[in-house]
Motif scaffolding. Structure first.
Motif, short mmCIF file in Angstrom:
data_model
loop_
_atom_site.label_atom_id
_atom_site.label_comp_id
_atom_site.label_asym_id
_atom_site.label_seq_id
_atom_site.Cartn_x
_atom_site.Cartn_y
_atom_site.Cartn_z
N ARG A 90 0.56 -1.15 0.21
CA ARG A 90 -0.21 0.17 0.04
C ARG A 90 0.80 1.36 0.12
O ARG A 90 0.52 2.05 -0.59
CB ARG A 90 -0.72 -0.05 1.07
N ASN B 170 3.66 1.53 -1.24
CA ASN B 170 4.46 1.60 -2.36
C ASN B 170 6.02 1.18 -2.09
O ASN B 170 6.85 1.91 -2.46
CB ASN B 170 4.41 2.67 -3.02
N ARG C 177 5.96 11.52 -5.20
CA ARG C 177 5.07 12.79 -5.46
C ARG C 177 5.60 13.97 -4.45
O ARG C 177 5.96 15.17 -4.93
CB ARG C 177 3.60 12.46 -5.63
N GLN C 178 5.60 13.48 -3.09
CA GLN C 178 5.89 14.41 -2.06
C GLN C 178 7.26 14.89 -2.34
O GLN C 178 7.52 16.29 -2.07
CB GLN C 178 5.49 13.91 -0.88
N ALA D 219 2.16 14.38 -11.78
CA ALA D 219 1.11 13.44 -11.58
C ALA D 219 0.98 11.88 -11.38
O ALA D 219 0.87 11.41 -10.16
CB ALA D 219 -0.21 13.43 -12.76
N GLU E 90 4.37 5.93 -9.84
CA GLU E 90 3.12 6.01 -8.98
C GLU E 90 3.69 5.67 -7.44
O GLU E 90 3.20 4.68 -7.05
CB GLU E 90 2.02 5.18 -9.52
N SER F 26 4.02 7.44 -3.37
CA SER F 26 3.69 8.50 -2.64
C SER F 26 4.66 8.72 -1.79
O SER F 26 4.93 9.29 -0.84
CB SER F 26 2.41 8.43 -2.12
N ARG G 59 -4.83 9.58 -6.99
CA ARG G 59 -4.01 10.19 -8.15
C ARG G 59 -4.88 11.07 -8.71
O ARG G 59 -6.19 11.06 -8.68
CB ARG G 59 -3.91 9.10 -8.97
N ILE G 60 -4.26 12.00 -9.59
CA ILE G 60 -5.01 13.04 -10.24
C ILE G 60 -5.94 12.45 -11.24
O ILE G 60 -7.09 12.84 -11.48
CB ILE G 60 -3.83 13.90 -10.96
N THR H 240 -2.59 13.35 -0.71
CA THR H 240 -1.26 13.34 -0.79
C THR H 240 -0.65 14.64 -1.52
O THR H 240 0.14 15.23 -0.96
CB THR H 240 -0.88 12.42 -2.15
N TYR H 241 -1.52 15.43 -2.49
CA TYR H 241 -1.15 16.74 -2.87
C TYR H 241 -1.26 17.91 -1.59
O TYR H 241 -0.64 18.86 -1.65
CB TYR H 241 -1.84 16.89 -4.25
N ALA I 64 1.44 17.46 0.51
CA ALA I 64 2.78 18.02 -0.06
C ALA I 64 2.77 19.34 -0.11
O ALA I 64 3.81 20.18 0.20
CB ALA I 64 2.71 17.58 -1.46
N ASP J 267 -6.12 1.89 2.54
CA ASP J 267 -6.54 1.48 0.87
C ASP J 267 -6.26 -0.34 1.07
O ASP J 267 -5.75 -0.70 1.81
CB ASP J 267 -5.11 2.00 0.45
#
Lengths: 565, 421
Positions: A139, A141, A413-414, A559, A563, A565, B344-345, B363-364, B367, B420
């Motif tokens: 989960r 990742n 992404r962060q 984006a 994938e 996080s 996700r976007i 997440t965003y 961030a 999740d």
């Protein structure tokens, strides 16, 4: 009728009691089902249970097909294929030879076939146990969770091929084997052919009624199994193809998938308990085979995988954690074993040995996981340390005069957004990540980076953590956060956690701040909720604003590029 | 149920024997029933509170419980059906029963399929099925008409409106599948021959087929015949309202996000319903005594039904599973304001297209906040201090509230919790 009901009563009551115990200690249910079987085997002897257990096999494979994702297959090709193939190619033959020696020296009928049973049991590892244990890692990742699940998938596909070949009466005759393989391929093609429209047709035929869709999908399963029976191949192949045929990810299929899941759980319990019940008290022969099997699964397999992972460029901790999650016997090997028992082609001693070894390894996986960090630090790290440092050296780039900088752990992404902000601010930084797949990007985008394990001393030294002013970890994994907090440094530490209780522990251990996504996200959200409740015309404004933000993020390439996080 | 128990007795030759058998059956059922009630009060809540978080263990223990009763019933020489029924009653008293219902129903469906198919196989050909076809046709008509009037009289007497009584009774004109269960049992015990089972089956086939159409068009039928039924009208009759959520707010998953939004929702809506799949989360909601709650996985239909999702005005989902959120968007009405969460976007876009009012991208959001904190760290340390302290306080508060760090099943998903699957 009553005998079956009574037998089922014994099965389920024993299983329930043991499951409550397993649950208490956090074990996977499967070994406990088998132990329940060992107990019930003393009281009940029911040929009918074996019939019901076959449904367990069918549903297990059916659900596997139902969940099989094409993009998963691609990720196997991306990450795990070299390791998986190496393992199968190295351990497979060794195990088959060992199995053959056993077969010859104990005088089993059909030594080659028994050798293959032994080989399959030693080589393949379990999806359900492994996936259950590694759910959290997947989960979040984490690289080792991803690798392990890729290899599981590969092993499962191999297992289905093995079942197919072994359903041949004579495995030494190439024409028989090829015809079985031919039928198997035909079934898969049929499944894939229906796959495109299968579920839509089903929904249309059932007029959208959930119950009918469920019954319809079970009818398809039964039809495929019957066809497999007629074609003379294993029902496992039929069930697998049927699963692919009605595979559907959309929300409409949710209640069908839930339904099948429930029915599967019911029969799978019977399947594993029955397997246990079929085991006789093993004699010396059985115990010997079992212990060699356990040795191969627990030691040889992980060793080969570890070496291959390291060769592939993964850091030693990831390599160790991934390979240690693969050291149990697959439930597919149990399917192979019970099918062989039904065909009467497996030696009793070998059957007992496989089941016993399966129970032992499945239990040890869960126990071992609790100590894996200690095992790594004491045993593995000293062995591969030097090599590790050389690898980190060649895959990193850090200015040697750097100090007062920010260390960013994780380039997901962060991490990327943090690095962007730091660049804007003109603050020096070092990025640390352990995923070799990101190496090129790190090299292109970051001024200073280290490709290595954040829990490793040399990586930290390389990132000049002692000279750093601040550390920000974006990795949501307790052991990583804990080990970072244990470092003696003056740098401020911001780590990440998924829940407040975890975060509070980390704050107690000395973190300057802990980012909990739901806490940070809640701030803005509560305001939005309030605005919307007061005046719902605000909605369209908020929505437009957010869509603009999303476009902006996508434009900056944040984006889905990788994938994580 | 009593008939089933009666049939399972060995000999039923004369009236006194039947009477004693019945008496014994009632005593036995009383015993098992008492055990079932006692356990549902004292044993089961404790047991299931421990295991309800793990869905596999939950299901198997529930089935094991059913089989325990089946075995006891068998030991008392009662039919297994009686035991299963009593086990069901004791499980139904648990707060987790909705979730369980949804897990068990597919298994029941599967075996019902097998059961009816086996009934079909027991009838020896078309000859047996049609052996008493005239009798079956007459009996079906008598049964449907008779059943309707009896039910209508009974419901009407309870003071429900004519429409409710009519719809209620016309929906019940079919032969129960229990009659086939009894028939199959009687055949197995040798009380009846295959021809009688055929007769029962034909009746079931006729009435069930007809009633399918009757139920599908029940309101249309009522409109046609309502003038005749107006004589039963009486000003005092009115349907009693069953409490049903309406214009309420629903929160899926009880985590940091929903927890902070709940008070805001409570101010705006009368009822706030929390759905969660973790026993300790539900306990907390219960302890707060502010909000309604439903235990269960949002993926399950019964759970969604219990929260009356289609009538909700505001829904806040902290599940990041797109399929869960898509179901949610499909089942809420168009006016409802639905907030969902996504990872996700691309998922966020899909959810906006499906009608979400707002998609939370934690997440965003995280961030973005973290970047801000980072900037403050370098440019305005006191602002950094203030902002992080406020968050740390929240974390500490929540920690006191949850205290769930010892859970062994941290990794099991809590749909709808934020985790999740």
């Amino acid at each position: 009728m009553t005998e079956v009901v009574l037998a089922l009563s014994v099965v389920f009551i024993t299983a329930s009691v043991l499951l409550v115990i397993a649950n208490q200690f956090g074990f996977s249910p499967i070994p406990f089902y088998i132990i329940a079987g060992l107990i019930t085997g003393v009281f009940v002897d029911q040929p009918e249970l074996v019939e019901l257990a076959q449904w367990g096999i069918a549903f297990l494979v059916f659900v596997f097909g139902l969940r099989l994702d094409v993009s998963d297959l691609q990720s196997v090709l991306r990450d795990g294929e070299v390791v998986a193939i190496t393992q199968v190619a190295v351990v497979g033959p060794i195990a088959v030879i060992v199995g053959y020696l056993f077969a010859i020296s104990f005088g089993f009928d059909e030594p080659i076939r028994n050798a293959i049973y032994f080989g399959a049991a030693a080589t393949l590892s379990s999806t359900i146990v492994g996936a259950g244990v590694f759910k959290a890692e997947l989960r979040n990742n984490l690289v080792h969770g991803r690798l392990a699940s890729s290899i599981h998938l590969f092993d499962d596909l191999i297992a289905i091929a093995v079942v197919l070949v072994l359903s041949a009466e004579v495995i030494t005759d190439p024409t028989v084997v090829t015809s079985k393989l031919g039928f198997g391929v035909l079934f898969l093609i049929a499944g894939l052919f229906i796959y495109r429209h299968g579920f839509e047709l089903l929904v249309r035929a059932a007029d959208g009624t959930d119950e009918l869709v469920l019954m319809g999908s079970i009818s398809i399963l039964i039809a495929f199994m019957a066809a497999a029976e007629i074609a003379g191949i294993s029902i496992v192949i039929g069930a697998f193809a049927a699963g692919i045929a009605i595979r559907n990810d959309r929300a409409e299929s949710l209640s069908m998938r839930n339904g099948i899941e429930s029915i599967k759980d019911f029969f799978v319990a019977i399947f594993f308990v029955t397997i246990g019940a079929l085991v006789q008290l093993p004699d010396l022969e059985g115990l010997l085979i079992a212990s060699v099997l356990i040795g191969l699964v627990l030691l040889v397999n992980p060793l080969i995988q570890l070496v291959t992972f390291l060769y592939e460029g993964y850091d030693s901790r990831t390599a160790f954690l991934a390979s240690s999650s693969l050291n149990q016997i697959s439930e597919f090997s149990l399917i192979i074993a019970i099918q062989a028992l039904l065909l009467g082609t497996i030696a009793d001693a070998l059957f007992d040995a496989i089941i016993l070894a399966a129970v032992t390894t499945m239990l040890l996986t869960v126990v071992g996981r609790r100590y894996e960090d200690q095992i790594y630090d004491r045993v593995v790290a000293p062995l591969v340390g030097g090599r590790q440092s050389r690898f980190v050296d060649t895959h990193s780039q850090v200015d040697e005069r750097l100090s007062g900088h920010v260390v960013v752990i994780g380039y997901g992404r962060q991490g990327r957004q943090l690095v962007e902000r730091l660049t804007e601010l003109g603050e020096p930084y070092v990025v640390v990540d352990n995923d070799p797949a990101l190496w090129e990007e790190l090299d292109a985008e970051c001024r200073n980076y280290v490709l290595g394990d954040a829990q490793n001393d040399y990586t930290r030294e390389k990132a000049r953590l002692n000279e750093a002013r601040l550390l920000v970890s974006t990795v949501d994994h307790q052991p990583v956060s804990r080990s970072l907090l244990a470092v003696e440094t003056d740098a401020d530490m911001i780590v990440r956690a998924s829940s407040s209780s975890e975060a509070a522990d980390l704050l107690d251990s000395g973190a300057t701040f802990v980012s909990v996504p739901s806490v940070l996200a809640a701030d803005g959200l509560v305001d939005t909720v309030r605005e919307v409740i007061e005046d719902d015309r605000e909605l369209s404004r908020i929505k437009t604003e957010q869509l603009t933000t999303l476009r902006e993020l996508e434009r900056r390439g944040l984006a889905t590029r990788f994938e994580r996080s | 149920m009593v008939v089933l128990a009666l049939f399972s007795a060995d000999s039923l030759d004369n009236a006194s024997e039947i009477a004693t058998t019945l008496a014994v059956i009632f005593v036995m059922m009383g015993f098992i029933g008492l055990f079932s009630i006692l356990s549902s009060r004292y044993l089961l809540p404790r047991l299931f509170r421990r295991i309800a978080d793990n869905k596999d263990v939950f299901l198997i223990v529930a089935i094991g419980w059913a089989f325990l009763f089946i075995a006891i019933a068998e030991g008392f020489d009662l039919s297994v059906e009686v035991g299963a029924f009593l086990a069901g009653i004791s499980l139904a008293q648990l707060p987790y029963s909705k979730e369980l219902e949804d897990r068990i129903t597919p298994i029941t469906d599967f075996f019902i399929l097998v059961f009816f198919a086996s009934i079909g196989l027991q009838i020896e050909g078309l000859g047996s099925l049609l052996a008493f076809w005239q009798e079956a046709a007459v009996a079906s008509v008598v049964l449907m008409v008779g059943n309707f009037w009896i039910m209508f009289y009974l419901i009407d007497r309870e003071g429900f409106s004519v429409e409710t009584s009519f719809i209620g009774s016309i929906n019940m004109v079919q032969v129960s599948e229990f009659s086939l269960v009894v028939g199959a049992l009687a055949l197995a015990q040798g009380y009846i021959g295959p021809d009688v089972l055929g007769y029962l089956t034909l009746m079931a086939l006729l009435t069930m087929t007809l009633s399918t159409y009757i139920i599908a068009y029940n309101h249309a039928i009522y409109e046609r015949v309502s003038p005749w039924f107006s004589r039963f009208e009486d000003g005092k009759k009115a349907d009693r309202e069953i409490k049903e959520y309406n214009n309420h707010a629903v929160a899926i998953g009880y985590d940091e996000i929903t927890e902070r939004a709940l008070p805001v929702l409570k101010d705006a809506y009368d009822d706030v319903v929390v759905i969660d799949r973790k026993t300790d989360h539900i306990e907390q909601v219960k302890d707060e005594k502010q909000y309604e709650y439903v235990f269960g996985d949002f993926r399950h239909k019964e759970v969604r039904k219990a929260a009356n999702l289609s009538k909700a005005s505001f829904v806040l989902s902290s599940s990041v599973q797109t399929e869960v959120n898509e179901i949610l968007l499909a089942e809420t009405n168009d006016e409802a304001v639905v907030f969902v969460e996504a990872e996700r976007i691309a998922d966020a876009r899909r959810l906006y297209d499906s009608g979400a009012a707002y998609v939370i991208l934690s997440t965003y959001l995280t961030a973005a906040t973290l970047c801000e904190y980072l900037e403050q760290y370098f440019t305005d340390p006191s602002a950094f201090e203030a902002a992080t302290q406020a968050d740390i306080e929240r974390i500490r508060q929540r920690q006191v509230a949850t205290n769930d760090s010892s859970s062994l099943f941290e990794s099991t998903p809590s749909t709808g919790g934020g985790a999740d699957d």
